[in-house]
Write a protein that holds these residues in place. Structure first.
Motif, PDB file in Angstrom:
ATOM      1  N   TYR A 182      -6.874   3.908   1.976  1.00 52.10           N
ATOM      2  CA  TYR A 182      -6.159   3.285   0.855  1.00 52.10           C
ATOM      3  C   TYR A 182      -6.091   4.267  -0.308  1.00 52.10           C
ATOM      4  O   TYR A 182      -6.968   5.111  -0.483  1.00 52.10           O
ATOM      5  CB  TYR A 182      -6.857   1.999   0.410  1.00 52.10           C
ATOM      6  CG  TYR A 182      -6.671   0.853   1.388  1.00 52.10           C
ATOM      7  CD1 TYR A 182      -7.656   0.559   2.325  1.00 52.10           C
ATOM      8  CD2 TYR A 182      -5.518   0.081   1.383  1.00 52.10           C
ATOM      9  CE1 TYR A 182      -7.490  -0.483   3.234  1.00 52.10           C
ATOM     10  CE2 TYR A 182      -5.328  -0.959   2.278  1.00 52.10           C
ATOM     11  CZ  TYR A 182      -6.321  -1.232   3.204  1.00 52.10           C
ATOM     12  OH  TYR A 182      -6.141  -2.245   4.114  1.00 52.10           O
ATOM     13  N   ASN A 214      -8.407   2.473  -7.680  1.00 54.75           N
ATOM     14  CA  ASN A 214      -7.905   1.968  -6.382  1.00 54.75           C
ATOM     15  C   ASN A 214      -6.993   0.764  -6.533  1.00 54.75           C
ATOM     16  O   ASN A 214      -6.577   0.167  -5.528  1.00 54.75           O
ATOM     17  CB  ASN A 214      -9.087   1.627  -5.446  1.00 54.75           C
ATOM     18  CG  ASN A 214      -9.855   0.389  -5.921  1.00 54.75           C
ATOM     19  OD1 ASN A 214      -9.733  -0.026  -7.080  1.00 54.75           O
ATOM     20  ND2 ASN A 214     -10.660  -0.175  -5.027  1.00 54.75           N
ATOM     21  N   GLY A 254      -5.950  -1.619  -1.672  1.00 55.01           N
ATOM     22  CA  GLY A 254      -7.261  -1.518  -1.004  1.00 55.01           C
ATOM     23  C   GLY A 254      -8.307  -2.473  -1.544  1.00 55.01           C
ATOM     24  O   GLY A 254      -9.165  -2.958  -0.803  1.00 55.01           O
ATOM     25  N   GLU A 285       0.836  -1.200   0.000  1.00 52.69           N
ATOM     26  CA  GLU A 285       0.000   0.000   0.000  1.00 52.69           C
ATOM     27  C   GLU A 285       0.873   1.253   0.000  1.00 52.69           C
ATOM     28  O   GLU A 285       0.569   2.249  -0.651  1.00 52.69           O
ATOM     29  CB  GLU A 285      -0.933   0.013   1.210  1.00 52.69           C
ATOM     30  CG  GLU A 285      -1.758   1.283   1.369  1.00 52.69           C
ATOM     31  CD  GLU A 285      -2.606   1.670   0.147  1.00 52.69           C
ATOM     32  OE1 GLU A 285      -2.820   2.887  -0.064  1.00 52.69           O
ATOM     33  OE2 GLU A 285      -2.978   0.755  -0.617  1.00 52.69           O
ATOM     34  N   SER A 334     -12.683  -0.641  -1.965  1.00 53.91           N
ATOM     35  CA  SER A 334     -11.556  -0.640  -1.022  1.00 53.91           C
ATOM     36  C   SER A 334     -11.998  -1.032   0.371  1.00 53.91           C
ATOM     37  O   SER A 334     -13.110  -0.714   0.806  1.00 53.91           O
ATOM     38  CB  SER A 334     -10.918   0.752  -0.989  1.00 53.91           C
ATOM     39  OG  SER A 334     -10.250   0.983  -2.218  1.00 53.91           O
TER      40      SER A 334
END
Ligand code: FHN
Length: 476
Positions: free
Chosen positions: A290, A271, A276, A250, A284
């Motif tokens: 995220y 995303n 996420g 992440e 997510s």
């Protein structure tokens, strides 16, 4: 003390890495290409208003074209006589094709029938407002003129022209937004290799391993490519994918998000830049913040609306993203229109895919269905574009609803045989009710305690979905 065994394993790894580098005749590691200015990642403060302004065109667009195109269109789902139910763009994985063999497809990629104006016309005529094309998919082949790789359409194929340049220009000329798909997973980059039973270490695979010290090099390579993609073609959206690798974190996603937004602050990023995403459901997770501006359900539509969340459902028209010559499991135009309405009624966007052939044509079954969708959108587009989710707490028994300030659009799939459409009350008073196609002709409606009964023609004006408009009484 390194045991003999460990030493051997270490050597094996190095040998594998060296073999992998040597296995590809295409060099990619040219980080820091002259003209690529070094870059500092800073946090990106953005007010709610600024975010709403940035997301506005995308939220209003509601409908886009996804294009999966690349070398995988050459084998078109068949390798050495072997076919598969699996998706065409993963042939390097399911046919276990070593990198050096897969590269040979580049020598046969020559889309002489590619006509950017025709592609954009097909999308625009279908009612689509933006186009997302694969600049680089998992196979690592760049569909544009990359200066940090010569495994691209200009340097590696007989076509030898930058077809993305043509498509980007034509997309903008016809008033649509041009966007890129970019894969974080890269089966061709020497930093990655496959360590799976029975798999060639240079073939495709769901997951790859990163050779020691390879990640920094690969992230630098990605950043070089993303810089050239953004500065050369000015995309409105970056649609990342392939992020499920355990070597991708992440934090990497947040860093890449900042990097891309710094290059183009107005850009929108999905995303899948970070970690996420919750599988194919695509939204997510909520256990922490995220990176990414919108959720990405894949091949599915959320059961209920996701108030306040930006999301886009991506879907194939048959069962593959990349072209397969024998995949004829096509969705009907009715199903596609139904999906678009369903998704819009839940506040989402619909990104519908085409997989062009290696000679540059969008398959005819796709063209036909998009034309049929376009006919419906020409009449009913206002009930999709710029709308928000249905105000009704539960699913309407006869169809779906979309909203605009002071107005509700009812999309009727199941037309009432008795000519009386019963709409559950939802706390608003209705001023006028009429068919979208005959705005001057009011339909009779009676308000009861828990519903509004609308008198409608005995036969449905549109066999797929008829739109009835309810203008609300703004006083209450
Ligand atoms: O592996 C890819 C697949 O090839 C395709 O690009 C889809 C499109 O969203 N995404 C991945 C699978 O989740």
């Amino acid at each position: 003390m390194v045991t003999c065994q460990r030493f051997l394993v270490g050597m094996l790894l190095v040998a594998t890495a060296v073999a992998i580098v040597a296995s590809s005749s295409f060099s990619q590691t040219q980080p820091g290409h002259p003209g690529v200015v070094p870059f500092a990642a800073k946090t990106l403060p953005e007010t709610k208003t600024e975010r709403n302004n940035r997301m506005r065109w995308w939220r209003e667009a509601r409908f886009g074209m996804f294009i999966h195109w690349g070398l995988y269109a050459v084998p078109a789902g068949e390798y050495k006589g072997k076919r598969s139910e699996k998706i065409g763009e993963w042939i390097m994985e399911w046919a276990n094709i070593p990198r050096a063999d897969y590269e040979q497809f580049a020598t046969r990629f020559n889309p002489v029938k590619f006509n950017a104006a025709e592609w954009v016309r097909i999308a625009k005529n279908a009612g689509m407002k933006y186009i997302v094309i694969t600049s680089k998919h998992h196979d690592g082949f760049s569909l544009y003129d990359s200066r940090v790789s010569n495994y691209d359409v200009v340097d590696a194929t007989p076509y030898a022209r930058d077809l993305i340049k043509a498509l980007a220009a034509e997309t903008k000329r016809q008033g649509l937004k041009f966007c890129f798909y970019y894969s974080i997973l890269d089966w061709h980059h020497p930093s990655q290799y496959v360590d799976a039973p029975g798999k060639d270490p240079t073939a495709g695979n769901g997951t790859t391993k990163m050779r020691p010290g390879g990640k920094e090099e690969y992230v630098a390579y990605m950043k070089d490519q993303l810089r050239e993609l953004i500065t050369a073609y000015d995309p409105a959206v970056l649609w990342f994918d392939g992020e499920w690798q355990d070597w991708w974190t992440e934090e990497d996603g947040q860093d890449l998000y900042r990097y891309v937004r710094r290059l183009k602050p107005a850009i929108i990023i999905n995303n899948r830049v970070g970690k996420g995403r919750q599988g194919m459901a695509g939204m997510s997770k909520t256990d922490r913040e995220y990176s990414g501006d919108f959720g990405t359900p894949e091949q599915e539509i959320p059961a209920n609306g996701l108030p306040g969340a930006d999301w886009e459902s991506c879907m194939t028209m048959n069962t593959t993203w990349g072209y397969k010559s024998y995949d004829d499991k096509w969705k009907s135009a009715e199903t596609i229109i139904g999906n678009l309405i369903d998704i819009a009624s839940k506040g989402g966007n619909y990104l519908l895919n085409v997989g062009p052939t290696a000679d540059g044509l969008i398959p005819q079954p796709s063209v036909k269905r998009l034309a049929d969708v376009g006919k419906w959108m020409k009449v009913n587009g206002q009930a999709i574009y710029g709308t928000t989710a249905s105000p009704f707490a539960t699913q309407l028994p006869f169809g779906r609803a979309t909203s605009k300030p002071g107005r509700i659009y009812l999309h009727v799939f199941d037309w009432p045989a008795d000519g009386r459409l019963r709409v559950p009350s939802w706390g608003k008073r209705v001023k006028r009710v009429y068919l979208l196609t005959t705005p001057k002709h009011d339909l009779k409606s009676i308000e009861t305690d828990d519903s509004i009964e609308v008198e409608v023609p005995t036969t449905a004006p549109d066999k797929v979905a008829t739109v009835i408009v309810m203008d609300l009484d703004k006083r209450r």
